[in-house]
Design a protein around this motif. Structure first.
Motif, mmCIF file in Angstrom:
data_model
loop_
_atom_site.group_PDB
_atom_site.id
_atom_site.type_symbol
_atom_site.label_atom_id
_atom_site.label_comp_id
_atom_site.label_asym_id
_atom_site.label_seq_id
_atom_site.Cartn_x
_atom_site.Cartn_y
_atom_site.Cartn_z
ATOM 1 N N GLU A 96 5.411 14.850 10.267
ATOM 2 C CA GLU A 96 4.218 14.152 9.808
ATOM 3 C C GLU A 96 4.577 12.770 9.282
ATOM 4 O O GLU A 96 3.857 11.785 9.493
ATOM 5 N N ASP A 141 0.817 -1.206 0.000
ATOM 6 C CA ASP A 141 0.000 0.000 0.000
ATOM 7 C C ASP A 141 0.851 1.256 0.000
ATOM 8 O O ASP A 141 1.744 1.397 0.822
ATOM 9 N N PHE A 188 1.412 5.213 0.782
ATOM 10 C CA PHE A 188 0.905 6.307 1.621
ATOM 11 C C PHE A 188 1.740 7.552 1.321
ATOM 12 O O PHE A 188 2.961 7.478 1.295
ATOM 13 N N THR A 189 1.076 8.676 1.117
ATOM 14 C CA THR A 189 1.793 9.930 0.938
ATOM 15 C C THR A 189 1.324 10.884 2.024
ATOM 16 O O THR A 189 0.126 10.964 2.286
ATOM 17 N N ALA A 192 0.219 14.309 3.711
ATOM 18 C CA ALA A 192 -0.525 15.429 3.147
ATOM 19 C C ALA A 192 0.378 16.644 2.997
ATOM 20 O O ALA A 192 0.235 17.426 2.072
ATOM 21 N N GLU A 193 1.319 16.799 3.929
ATOM 22 C CA GLU A 193 2.251 17.906 3.807
ATOM 23 C C GLU A 193 3.674 17.364 3.871
ATOM 24 O O GLU A 193 3.941 16.410 4.575
#
Lengths: 315, 338
Positions: free
Chosen positions: B78, B67, B69-70, B72-73
């Motif tokens: 983060e 999977d 995942f990136t 958001a910032e």
């Protein structure tokens, strides 16, 4: 049958409720998080955010806003990973004078009657510049005692929760139970009347900014304890996170109305919201929006409760 | 007798099935991609490659999940939280393109302590327990001068186009180019401008410095600047030097036009965004129990005169030439490092 709560308690209901709901949702999505190890992983990055939120809270208590917290925490992280490890005396000296500068900023803002947003925004570039000077390339290493402190495994509860409770209690004692705390909140609430009562507003502002600097220093040290090394841009997000944390926790932009326990809960809620969205598998394009939506929902709830509170006050 | 035959046959079948079962060892393993940024064409291509290659791998039962995942910032704190979430989600390996080489070390260490394999690529991390698939930018610079030395045995003057000042990659590639010039002293760098890896900036910078330069035999670049340099030089009455390209679609298209028109020859070199798939296979190999060195080097994607058309055809408009890696490619890279 009417249950009357004090307005401070009402203020805490919403943050506490949203944290509980989020926590339950996270446990439901990811049962593995329901353990000593899991809770620590889930919440340990909230500890520096909670400290930064408390720092922001002190500034917001005197009716100001600090836009330099993120850059300042990054700067502290760089000092911690370099000087504080290699030359603890010099490192301590730098950090103490940094807190002094923070207090000085408060004095300048008050004496020259400058908008705090502009001054702190300017200071953020100063801190960012100093951080880059100190650590041009990411690196450095956390002092062993900091690393030990942040990875300690106390019995019963994970470090993240123990630390959050300690931070909340200490901040609560300072803001709610000490005369200095009353003074600081008074300055934010009604500067004139505090001045007429014979208190020095300059001293109160300096103390508020100095305390903010102190907690921000703690945030930087805690952050490096978790990451093991620093980066000049490591905590830039903390500026907005800390403001959001204070507001989520029941504070308000109009000074004097802050809640230290709420602020810590707010920081935990923000951290959990990120994890919750990531467990939900929301696409990153939507994640910022979803995070904003959570904020808006919580704030809307609070507005609603404020109205109920006001209606209760006028029988 | 028959029983013995049957036994033998079953042994033979077991042997024949060996490679399959070697793959099946990771069939229940879950791999996650932790990515810090998705805001440019290179990263988009990187994510597309990941989905394409790992999607097939999951379908074939090589791994249970892969999977992406990136965050958001694009922030280290983060991404650290993201990695800690992945630990909780029970992934067996985390493939990582890091926001910071150092600020994620704490989270990476937590993952290692939880028994998770961490493979970083492109944006690598310094934590010793993680694997690193690094880009040898120095060699990328040096190989350009080496190519030119074969193409122009008599040497000549070179114009160097650099990247964004103050960025680590720019320093590395430039250092490699200068090392190459030291190795092949028939070349001399007569001018150097910053093109910021952008065609328009490069065009302006080259146009600005050209009048002050003697005749130029070659232009060494960093990628994303070759087309701009060509435009600036074409606007003068100078002969077109050999401009090393950087695998961008506009650069390859220009090269193709020149090749068809007057037999223009050069080469193009950069890193393929598909390196994410190489990291995926390396992680799979580590999970499979292979002994893999902690530091691996990404092979460049080099385009030459004869495979220009194929690469151009496979490159999206406005994109970067890409290549996706297979399990065999990963094994080759692993063995080369041994």
């Amino acid at each position: 049958m009417r249950l009357r709560l004090s307005s401070d308690a009402v203020r805490l209901v919403i943050p506490a409720l949203s944290l509980t709901i989020l926590l339950a949702a996270v446990f439901w999505l990811q049962p593995r998080a329901m353990s000593y190890f899991g809770l620590n992983l889930l919440l340990n990055l909230a500890v520096p955010i909670a400290l930064a939120t408390i720092a922001q809270m002190f500034v917001m208590a005197v009716n100001d806003l600090d836009l330099s917290i993120g850059a300042f925490v990054s700067f502290v992280a760089c000092v911690t990973a370099t000087f504080l490890r290699d030359a603890p005396l010099v490192g301590t000296l730098i950090l103490v004078s940094a807190i002094g500068v923070y207090a000085l900023v408060g004095v300048v803002i008050h004496l020259r009657n400058l908008p705090s947003i502009v001054v702190t925004l300017g200071m953020s570039f100063v801190w960012a510049g100093l951080a880059v000077l100190m650590l041009p390339a990411p690196g450095g290493q956390a002092p062993d005692w900091v690393r030990w402190l942040m990875t300690a495994k106390p019995p019963l509860m994970p470090m993240a929760i123990v630390a959050s409770i300690i931070i909340a209690v200490v901040a609560h004692l300072i803001v709610m139970r000490s005369s200095l705390g009353v003074l600081i909140r008074g300055v934010g609430g009604n500067e004139r009347s505090v001045e007429r009562a014979g208190w020095s507003i300059v001293a109160a502002r300096a103390a508020a900014y100095g305390l903010a600097g102190l907690f921000a220093v703690a945030a930087g040290i805690a952050l490096v304890g978790l990451t093991t090394s620093a980066d000049a841009n490591i905590a830039l997000r903390y500026t907005l996170l800390s403001i959001a944390g204070v507001i989520l926790g029941g504070g308000e932009f109009t000074g004097g109305r802050v809640s230290p326990i709420g602020a810590v809960i707010g920081a935990l809620t923000l951290t959990l919201a990120g994890s919750f969205l990531s467990f939900l598998r929301i696409s990153p394009d939507w994640q910022i929006g979803a995070q904003g939506a959570i904020l808006i929902i919580v704030l809307a709830l609070r507005l609603l409760l404020n109205r109920v509170e006001k209606r209760g006050a006028r029988p | 007798m028959t029983i013995r035959k049957m036994l033998l046959a079953s042994v033979a079948i077991a042997c024949a099935a060996m490679p399959v079962s070697a793959i099946a060892d990771t069939a229940d393993k879950k791999i996650a991609l932790s990515n810090n940024y998705a805001g440019n064409s290179w990263r988009q291509a990187m994510l597309t490659s990941w989905e394409k290659v790992t999607g097939e791998a999951v379908k074939a039962g090589v791994v249970a999940a892969a999977d992406p995942f990136t965050t958001a910032e694009n922030q280290a704190t983060e991404q650290a939280a993201q990695i800690q979430n992945m630990i909780l989600q029970g992934y067996d390996a985390i493939v990582l393109n890091a926001a910071s080489p150092t600020a994620l070390n704490g989270a990476v260490k937590e993952a290692c302590d939880a028994g998770i394999t961490v493979v970083s690529f492109d944006g690598i991390v310094t934590e010793p327990c993680a694997w690193r698939i690094a880009v040898d930018f120095k060699e990328m610079g040096r190989s350009q001068v080496e190519y030119l030395s074969g193409k122009l045995p008599d040497g000549g003057n070179l114009l160097e186009i650099r990247g964004l000042a103050g960025v680590f990659v720019d320093d590395e590639i430039s250092a490699g180019i200068h090392a190459g010039v030291a190795e092949f002293p028939q070349f001399k760098i007569v001018g150097s401008v910053h093109g910021d890896w952008a065609q328009d900036v490069a065009q302006k910078a080259v146009a600005g410095i050209l009048p002050s330069l003697p005749e130029i035999a070659g232009v060494v670049t960093q990628g994303g600047d070759g087309y701009g340099a060509a435009q600036a030089i074409a606007a003068t009455d100078r002969a077109m030097p050999v401009i090393v390209m950087g695998n961008r679609e506009d650069e390859l298209k220009w090269w193709k036009e020149q090749k068809d028109a007057n037999g223009y020859e050069t080469m193009s070199v950069s890193i393929a965004p598909g390196v994410s798939t190489l990291a995926f296979w390396v992680a799979q190999q580590i999970l499979d129990g292979k002994d893999v060195k902690k530091d691996l080097v990404v092979p460049f994607l080099r385009i030459d005169q004869d495979n220009l058309e194929d690469n151009l055809a496979n490159t999206q408009a406005g994109g970067v030439a890409n290549v996706e890696y297979s399990q065999e490619d990963a094994i080759k890279v692993i063995e080369a490092a041994m």
